[in-house]
Design a protein around this motif. Structure first.
Motif, PDB file in Angstrom:
ATOM      1  N   ALA A  17      -3.802  23.933  -3.418  1.00  0.00           N
ATOM      2  CA  ALA A  17      -2.524  23.693  -4.091  1.00  0.00           C
ATOM      3  C   ALA A  17      -1.963  22.334  -3.708  1.00  0.00           C
ATOM      4  O   ALA A  17      -1.436  21.593  -4.552  1.00  0.00           O
ATOM      5  N   ARG A  18      -2.080  21.976  -2.439  1.00  0.00           N
ATOM      6  CA  ARG A  18      -1.547  20.688  -1.997  1.00  0.00           C
ATOM      7  C   ARG A  18      -2.348  19.524  -2.578  1.00  0.00           C
ATOM      8  O   ARG A  18      -1.772  18.472  -2.897  1.00  0.00           O
ATOM      9  N   ALA A  19      -3.657  19.684  -2.700  1.00  0.00           N
ATOM     10  CA  ALA A  19      -4.452  18.624  -3.324  1.00  0.00           C
ATOM     11  C   ALA A  19      -3.998  18.395  -4.763  1.00  0.00           C
ATOM     12  O   ALA A  19      -3.886  17.243  -5.218  1.00  0.00           O
ATOM     13  N   ALA A  20      -3.708  19.477  -5.492  1.00  0.00           N
ATOM     14  CA  ALA A  20      -3.200  19.336  -6.859  1.00  0.00           C
ATOM     15  C   ALA A  20      -1.812  18.706  -6.864  1.00  0.00           C
ATOM     16  O   ALA A  20      -1.486  17.893  -7.742  1.00  0.00           O
ATOM     17  N   ASP A  21      -0.982  19.059  -5.882  1.00  0.00           N
ATOM     18  CA  ASP A  21       0.339  18.433  -5.765  1.00  0.00           C
ATOM     19  C   ASP A  21       0.212  16.923  -5.587  1.00  0.00           C
ATOM     20  O   ASP A  21       0.930  16.135  -6.220  1.00  0.00           O
ATOM     21  N   VAL A  22      -0.690  16.524  -4.703  1.00  0.00           N
ATOM     22  CA  VAL A  22      -0.861  15.099  -4.406  1.00  0.00           C
ATOM     23  C   VAL A  22      -1.358  14.344  -5.633  1.00  0.00           C
ATOM     24  O   VAL A  22      -0.900  13.231  -5.930  1.00  0.00           O
ATOM     25  N   ARG A  23      -2.280  14.941  -6.357  1.00  0.00           N
ATOM     26  CA  ARG A  23      -2.762  14.301  -7.586  1.00  0.00           C
ATOM     27  C   ARG A  23      -1.597  14.069  -8.553  1.00  0.00           C
ATOM     28  O   ARG A  23      -1.463  12.991  -9.153  1.00  0.00           O
ATOM     29  N   PHE A  24      -0.730  15.058  -8.694  1.00  0.00           N
ATOM     30  CA  PHE A  24       0.410  14.933  -9.597  1.00  0.00           C
ATOM     31  C   PHE A  24       1.389  13.867  -9.103  1.00  0.00           C
ATOM     32  O   PHE A  24       1.884  13.045  -9.888  1.00  0.00           O
ATOM     33  N   VAL A  25       1.663  13.847  -7.802  1.00  0.00           N
ATOM     34  CA  VAL A  25       2.564  12.839  -7.255  1.00  0.00           C
ATOM     35  C   VAL A  25       2.003  11.438  -7.487  1.00  0.00           C
ATOM     36  O   VAL A  25       2.738  10.509  -7.867  1.00  0.00           O
ATOM     37  N   LEU A  26       0.703  11.276  -7.280  1.00  0.00           N
ATOM     38  CA  LEU A  26       0.087   9.973  -7.535  1.00  0.00           C
ATOM     39  C   LEU A  26       0.231   9.573  -9.000  1.00  0.00           C
ATOM     40  O   LEU A  26       0.530   8.406  -9.311  1.00  0.00           O
ATOM     41  N   ILE A  57      -1.742  21.934   8.565  1.00  0.00           N
ATOM     42  CA  ILE A  57      -2.456  22.163   7.315  1.00  0.00           C
ATOM     43  C   ILE A  57      -2.261  21.005   6.333  1.00  0.00           C
ATOM     44  O   ILE A  57      -3.067  20.804   5.428  1.00  0.00           O
ATOM     45  N   GLY A  58      -1.216  20.197   6.541  1.00  0.00           N
ATOM     46  CA  GLY A  58      -1.071  18.982   5.751  1.00  0.00           C
ATOM     47  C   GLY A  58      -2.165  17.978   6.046  1.00  0.00           C
ATOM     48  O   GLY A  58      -2.600  17.235   5.162  1.00  0.00           O
ATOM     49  N   GLY A  59      -2.639  17.945   7.306  1.00  0.00           N
ATOM     50  CA  GLY A  59      -3.751  17.082   7.653  1.00  0.00           C
ATOM     51  C   GLY A  59      -5.053  17.572   7.061  1.00  0.00           C
ATOM     52  O   GLY A  59      -5.875  16.778   6.572  1.00  0.00           O
ATOM     53  N   ALA A  60      -5.260  18.885   7.094  1.00  0.00           N
ATOM     54  CA  ALA A  60      -6.439  19.445   6.437  1.00  0.00           C
ATOM     55  C   ALA A  60      -6.406  19.147   4.945  1.00  0.00           C
ATOM     56  O   ALA A  60      -7.439  18.860   4.320  1.00  0.00           O
ATOM     57  N   PRO A  84       0.831  -1.207   0.000  1.00  0.00           N
ATOM     58  CA  PRO A  84       0.000   0.000   0.000  1.00  0.00           C
ATOM     59  C   PRO A  84       0.867   1.259   0.000  1.00  0.00           C
ATOM     60  O   PRO A  84       2.010   1.250   0.486  1.00  0.00           O
ATOM     61  N   LEU A  85       0.313   2.329  -0.532  1.00  0.00           N
ATOM     62  CA  LEU A  85       1.012   3.618  -0.603  1.00  0.00           C
ATOM     63  C   LEU A  85       0.367   4.599   0.367  1.00  0.00           C
ATOM     64  O   LEU A  85      -0.863   4.724   0.418  1.00  0.00           O
ATOM     65  N   VAL A  86       1.198   5.308   1.146  1.00  0.00           N
ATOM     66  CA  VAL A  86       0.740   6.380   2.021  1.00  0.00           C
ATOM     67  C   VAL A  86       1.474   7.653   1.659  1.00  0.00           C
ATOM     68  O   VAL A  86       2.712   7.662   1.577  1.00  0.00           O
ATOM     69  N   LEU A  87       0.734   8.726   1.422  1.00  0.00           N
ATOM     70  CA  LEU A  87       1.322  10.040   1.172  1.00  0.00           C
ATOM     71  C   LEU A  87       1.326  10.834   2.471  1.00  0.00           C
ATOM     72  O   LEU A  87       0.359  10.789   3.239  1.00  0.00           O
ATOM     73  N   LEU A  88       2.419  11.571   2.730  1.00  0.00           N
ATOM     74  CA  LEU A  88       2.529  12.407   3.918  1.00  0.00           C
ATOM     75  C   LEU A  88       2.742  13.860   3.507  1.00  0.00           C
ATOM     76  O   LEU A  88       3.603  14.156   2.671  1.00  0.00           O
ATOM     77  N   SER A  89       1.962  14.757   4.121  1.00  0.00           N
ATOM     78  CA  SER A  89       2.082  16.190   3.850  1.00  0.00           C
ATOM     79  C   SER A  89       2.375  16.914   5.162  1.00  0.00           C
ATOM     80  O   SER A  89       1.612  16.793   6.127  1.00  0.00           O
ATOM     81  N   PRO A  90       3.479  17.668   5.244  1.00  0.00           N
ATOM     82  CA  PRO A  90       3.870  18.297   6.511  1.00  0.00           C
ATOM     83  C   PRO A  90       3.072  19.562   6.796  1.00  0.00           C
ATOM     84  O   PRO A  90       2.296  20.042   5.973  1.00  0.00           O
ATOM     85  N   GLY A  91       3.286  20.119   7.986  1.00  0.00           N
ATOM     86  CA  GLY A  91       2.673  21.381   8.345  1.00  0.00           C
ATOM     87  C   GLY A  91       3.204  22.524   7.498  1.00  0.00           C
ATOM     88  O   GLY A  91       4.250  22.417   6.857  1.00  0.00           O
ATOM     89  N   PHE A  92       2.495  23.630   7.514  1.00  0.00           N
ATOM     90  CA  PHE A  92       2.881  24.779   6.700  1.00  0.00           C
ATOM     91  C   PHE A  92       4.191  25.370   7.189  1.00  0.00           C
ATOM     92  O   PHE A  92       4.394  25.591   8.369  1.00  0.00           O
ATOM     93  N   GLY A  93       5.111  25.590   6.260  1.00  0.00           N
ATOM     94  CA  GLY A  93       6.416  26.124   6.609  1.00  0.00           C
ATOM     95  C   GLY A  93       7.407  25.076   7.067  1.00  0.00           C
ATOM     96  O   GLY A  93       8.566  25.397   7.323  1.00  0.00           O
ATOM     97  N   GLY A 109      -7.848   8.700   5.050  1.00  0.00           N
ATOM     98  CA  GLY A 109      -7.072   9.889   5.390  1.00  0.00           C
ATOM     99  C   GLY A 109      -6.986  10.154   6.879  1.00  0.00           C
ATOM    100  O   GLY A 109      -7.833   9.716   7.667  1.00  0.00           O
ATOM    101  N   VAL A 110      -5.943  10.911   7.265  1.00  0.00           N
ATOM    102  CA  VAL A 110      -5.691  11.273   8.661  1.00  0.00           C
ATOM    103  C   VAL A 110      -5.324  12.751   8.735  1.00  0.00           C
ATOM    104  O   VAL A 110      -4.464  13.217   7.979  1.00  0.00           O
ATOM    105  N   ASN A 111      -5.952  13.458   9.675  1.00  0.00           N
ATOM    106  CA  ASN A 111      -5.563  14.827   9.986  1.00  0.00           C
ATOM    107  C   ASN A 111      -4.967  14.846  11.379  1.00  0.00           C
ATOM    108  O   ASN A 111      -5.655  14.556  12.367  1.00  0.00           O
ATOM    109  N   MET A 112      -3.675  15.197  11.475  1.00  0.00           N
ATOM    110  CA  MET A 112      -3.000  15.300  12.755  1.00  0.00           C
ATOM    111  C   MET A 112      -2.939  16.768  13.187  1.00  0.00           C
ATOM    112  O   MET A 112      -2.074  17.527  12.769  1.00  0.00           O
ATOM    113  N   ASP A 113      -3.936  17.159  13.952  1.00  0.00           N
ATOM    114  CA  ASP A 113      -3.974  18.441  14.667  1.00  0.00           C
ATOM    115  C   ASP A 113      -4.035  19.670  13.768  1.00  0.00           C
ATOM    116  O   ASP A 113      -3.565  20.751  14.148  1.00  0.00           O
ATOM    117  N   GLY A 114      -4.656  19.552  12.609  1.00  0.00           N
ATOM    118  CA  GLY A 114      -4.783  20.704  11.724  1.00  0.00           C
ATOM    119  C   GLY A 114      -6.203  21.215  11.625  1.00  0.00           C
ATOM    120  O   GLY A 114      -7.156  20.428  11.548  1.00  0.00           O
TER     121      GLY A 114
END
Length: 403
Positions: free
Chosen positions: A223-232, A260-263, A153-162, A278-283
């Motif tokens: 913007a991040r949703a579009a990034d994730v689509r491209f990475v996929l 904001i990566g969780g959002a 399985p594949l999991v994508l991770l997106s960090p907090g802003f900045g 999906g998982v939102n960690m404190d965003g």
């Protein structure tokens, strides 16, 4: 108000967006204040005492060795939202993946020295030895190691802003050791510093745009949703950018993010049906879910057990999003956690002497690892997880909320 502990922890990752200090509408029109602007008063020592030796992440807990590949991807089908004159949208992606238990090769570094320097200078740590120690911190992974057989399985991770992608390394390597391919994404011009192969450093242009009110948080999540689509597309499409892409099971894909990566995980799920969980960690959420929520796909809230992210808390976007979700969902809060508990920050806070939440660093990372792995094991692999059924004596810090 942002508590002194939370503010001091945020100072470690100087460009990150703090959680909202006041109530926000479900589709927020005004972003939280960037930490760079909100923390003008010193919240931590300007030059904290740094112990001898470097910081250390805990070892992964799974049965696999871990390989690591770094990809430079450029989406020229769209303009970069923060630097329109750039040659497309540049993304740096680290892929951690299961490798044979006995692997040979070059240990993967934590970060480049310039990336480490830019992260540390936000807390007044500028001595070269500390920068080198952070950049070279062990990751328990080997560069371009031979992958383990099978499809994973594949999991994508997106960090907090900045915050750079490498601040989620402990989660990425642990999931990889448990049999997941994990792609951690640096979203261009949204970090304290992202190194690209030609030697440039992409700084946080978007930080200033948010601070000045020229963009909204929802612009970031879009913007991040579009990034994730491209990475996929580049990991699972017909012309994959990663040489070991055949090891990815394209029918089992999840996403998790911090702040904001969780959002953005929820936003990306709305935009791309390929993401199964999906998982939102404190965003704080920045987008209102459409009618039907996520179409029954499972979603996990994992946040601080305080006035911010308990039901009815100061961030009402969790209550609003919770009500809009259908299907499997859990709302978990962690006693003693602060906003950065769900990343590598507890290790860095401890090493550099910065205030943090009461939960010890080792427990903070162990709890986050355990619940992320349980969630993806149940939702992507179909293996029931008692850990998600209710409170566990092994993790007394975790509280199951029932809004």
């Amino acid at each position: 108000m942002i508590t002194p502990i939370r503010a001091a922890a945020a100072a470690l990752l100087a460009c990150a967006v703090a959680l909202p200090a006041t109530a926000l509408p479900a589709a927020a029109a005004t972003p939280p204040s960037p930490v760079t602007g909100a923390l003008s008063a010193p919240a931590a020592p300007a030059a904290p005492a740094v112990p001898v030796g470097g910081p250390e992440l805990p070892a992964p807990t799974g049965k696999f060795g871990v390989g690591s590949s770094v990809l430079h991807l450029v989406d020229r089908s769209r303009k970069d939202p923060w630097v329109p004159e750039a040659d497309g949208r540049e993304l740096m992606v680290t892929v951690h993946y299961p490798a044979a238990r006995r692997v040979h090769g070059r240990p993967a570094p934590y970060a480049t020295e310039e990336e480490a320097r830019r992260l540390l200078e936000g807390v007044g740590v500028t001595d070269p030895a500390s920068v080198r120690a952070l950049a070279g911190m062990g990751t328990y992974s080997t560069t371009d190691a031979r992958p383990a057989p099978g499809r994973h399985p594949l999991v994508l991770l997106s960090p907090g802003f900045g915050v750079p992608r490498f601040t989620l390394t402990n989660l990425a390597t642990d999931l990889a050791s448990r049999g997941y391919v994990v792609a951690s994404v640096d979203h261009a011009y949204e970090t304290s510093g992202t190194a690209v192969p030609d030697g440039r450093i992409l700084s946080c242009v978007a930080c200033a745009a948010l601070e000045d009110g020229r963009v909204k948080g929802s612009d970031v999540t879009a913007a991040r949703a579009a990034d994730v689509r491209f990475v996929l597309d580049r990991l699972t499409g017909p012309h994959a950018a990663w040489p070991y892409a055949r090891t990815i099971d394209r029918a089992r894909i999840g996403m998790a993010g911090h702040s904001i990566g969780g959002a953005s995980a929820a936003t990306a799920m709305v935009a791309d049906r390929r993401i199964d969980a999906g998982v939102n960690m404190d965003g704080a959420f920045w987008d209102t879910l459409p009618a039907g929520g996520l179409g029954g796909r499972p979603f996990l809230f994992l946040g601080t057990d305080d006035e911010m992210h308990r039901p009815g808390g100061q961030d009402p976007t969790w209550d609003t999003t919770w009500r809009a979700l259908g299907g499997w969902k859990r709302w978990l809060t962690v006693s003693g956690a602060d906003h950065f508990t769900f990343s590598d920050a507890p290790v860095l806070q401890r090493h550099f002497g910065l205030p943090a939440g009461p939960i010890p660093a080792d427990r903070a990372l162990a709890v986050t690892r355990a619940y992320l792995a349980a969630f993806f094991d149940e939702q992507l692999r179909g293996v029931p997880q008692p850990l998600l059924a209710g409170p566990s004596p092994e993790h007394p810090e975790v509280r199951f909320q029932q809004p």
